[in-house]
Design a protein around this motif. Structure first.
Motif, mmCIF file in Angstrom:
data_model
loop_
_atom_site.group_PDB
_atom_site.id
_atom_site.type_symbol
_atom_site.label_atom_id
_atom_site.label_comp_id
_atom_site.label_asym_id
_atom_site.label_seq_id
_atom_site.Cartn_x
_atom_site.Cartn_y
_atom_site.Cartn_z
ATOM 1 N N PRO A 3 -4.834 -5.573 -14.570
ATOM 2 C CA PRO A 3 -3.699 -6.529 -14.748
ATOM 3 C C PRO A 3 -2.539 -5.834 -14.118
ATOM 4 C CG PRO A 3 -4.858 -5.513 -17.060
ATOM 5 C CD PRO A 3 -5.313 -5.013 -15.729
ATOM 6 N N THR A 4 -1.502 -6.892 -13.870
ATOM 7 C CA THR A 4 -0.487 -6.332 -13.215
ATOM 8 C C THR A 4 1.145 -7.197 -13.755
ATOM 9 O OG1 THR A 4 -1.422 -6.300 -10.905
ATOM 10 C CG2 THR A 4 0.962 -6.707 -11.005
ATOM 11 N N LEU A 5 1.974 -6.421 -13.857
ATOM 12 C CA LEU A 5 3.137 -6.805 -14.704
ATOM 13 C C LEU A 5 4.161 -6.877 -13.287
ATOM 14 C CD1 LEU A 5 4.984 -7.947 -16.876
ATOM 15 C CD2 LEU A 5 5.220 -5.411 -17.557
ATOM 16 N N ALA A 6 4.984 -7.846 -13.120
ATOM 17 C CA ALA A 6 6.105 -7.737 -11.996
ATOM 18 C C ALA A 6 7.132 -7.550 -13.083
ATOM 19 C CB ALA A 6 5.999 -9.075 -11.297
ATOM 20 N N LEU A 7 8.084 -6.262 -12.616
ATOM 21 C CA LEU A 7 9.225 -6.074 -13.329
ATOM 22 C C LEU A 7 10.355 -6.930 -12.913
ATOM 23 C CD1 LEU A 7 8.926 -2.232 -13.230
ATOM 24 C CD2 LEU A 7 8.056 -3.853 -14.815
ATOM 25 N N PRO A 8 11.195 -7.300 -13.786
ATOM 26 C CA PRO A 8 12.361 -8.124 -13.030
ATOM 27 C C PRO A 8 13.344 -7.677 -12.137
ATOM 28 C CG PRO A 8 12.679 -7.622 -15.354
ATOM 29 C CD PRO A 8 11.438 -7.171 -14.993
ATOM 30 N N ALA A 9 14.090 -8.286 -11.559
ATOM 31 C CA ALA A 9 15.031 -7.737 -10.761
ATOM 32 C C ALA A 9 16.209 -6.983 -11.133
ATOM 33 C CB ALA A 9 15.914 -8.777 -9.749
ATOM 34 N N GLU A 10 16.576 -7.485 -12.489
ATOM 35 C CA GLU A 10 17.438 -6.621 -13.263
ATOM 36 C C GLU A 10 16.802 -6.135 -14.738
ATOM 37 O OE1 GLU A 10 20.848 -8.956 -14.151
ATOM 38 O OE2 GLU A 10 20.923 -9.744 -12.436
ATOM 39 N N LEU A 11 16.959 -4.891 -14.914
ATOM 40 C CA LEU A 11 16.432 -4.336 -15.960
ATOM 41 C C LEU A 11 17.531 -3.657 -16.665
ATOM 42 C CD1 LEU A 11 13.185 -2.030 -14.826
ATOM 43 C CD2 LEU A 11 13.294 -3.632 -16.573
ATOM 44 N N THR A 12 18.503 -4.509 -17.485
ATOM 45 C CA THR A 12 19.549 -4.312 -17.909
ATOM 46 C C THR A 12 19.750 -4.560 -19.513
ATOM 47 O OG1 THR A 12 20.694 -5.944 -17.410
ATOM 48 C CG2 THR A 12 20.645 -4.341 -15.812
ATOM 49 N N ILE A 13 20.688 -4.101 -20.046
ATOM 50 C CA ILE A 13 21.135 -4.182 -21.371
ATOM 51 C C ILE A 13 21.234 -5.873 -21.511
ATOM 52 C CG2 ILE A 13 23.549 -3.950 -21.302
ATOM 53 C CD1 ILE A 13 23.204 -2.654 -24.326
ATOM 54 N N TYR A 14 21.724 -6.346 -20.466
ATOM 55 C CA TYR A 14 21.999 -7.907 -20.552
ATOM 56 C C TYR A 14 20.856 -8.848 -20.734
ATOM 57 C CZ TYR A 14 26.429 -6.102 -19.245
ATOM 58 O OH TYR A 14 27.525 -5.461 -19.156
ATOM 59 N N ASN A 15 19.666 -8.378 -20.463
ATOM 60 C CA ASN A 15 18.345 -9.165 -20.553
ATOM 61 C C ASN A 15 17.285 -8.422 -21.137
ATOM 62 O OD1 ASN A 15 17.862 -7.365 -18.497
ATOM 63 N ND2 ASN A 15 17.197 -9.061 -17.120
ATOM 64 N N ALA A 16 17.523 -7.293 -22.133
ATOM 65 C CA ALA A 16 16.675 -6.318 -22.581
ATOM 66 C C ALA A 16 15.861 -7.340 -23.680
ATOM 67 C CB ALA A 16 17.342 -5.135 -23.161
ATOM 68 N N THR A 17 16.400 -8.096 -24.450
ATOM 69 C CA THR A 17 15.661 -8.812 -25.483
ATOM 70 C C THR A 17 14.592 -9.851 -24.821
ATOM 71 O OG1 THR A 17 17.531 -8.665 -26.958
ATOM 72 C CG2 THR A 17 15.951 -10.381 -27.257
#
Length: 102
Positions: A3-17
């Motif tokens: 399985p593969t998970l593509a990490l998002p461009a922004e790993l920040t508090i603004y999109n953490a939830t």
């Protein structure tokens, strides 16, 4: 095929939830019998402490399930952030793909 998970461009508090919810759903959907998974980090362009906490939590959850984790193509932004906060272990053994086997 692992399985593969593509990490998002922004790993920040603004999109953490949102990231946390998506990753929890991904974890629940992992095929039975999986022994390894890939975290595709090629698109991560922005990361902060909250994003690194999420990533460390994901790595811990995968390790608890006995899954080897390969972090592939971490960009300089992610590598620098991990090193700055002492999370070099997320990067793996320092090879080009950042493979990490718990």
């Amino acid at each position: 095929m692992e399985p593969t998970l593509a990490l998002p461009a922004e790993l920040t508090i603004y999109n953490a939830t949102d990231i946390c919810q998506r990753w929890l759903a991904w974890l629940q959907g992992l095929p039975a019998g999986s022994t390894a998974c890939t975290l595709d980090a090629r698109h991560v362009a922005e990361v902060d402490g909250a994003g690194l906490q999420l990533l460390a939590g994901l790595a811990g959850a995968l390790q608890a399930r006995g899954l080897a984790t390969r972090l592939v193509e971490p960009q300089e932004t992610l590598r620098d952030a991990c090193r700055s906060l002492g999370l070099d272990g997320l990067l793996g053994n320092g090879n080009a793909t950042g493979e990490h086997t718990p």
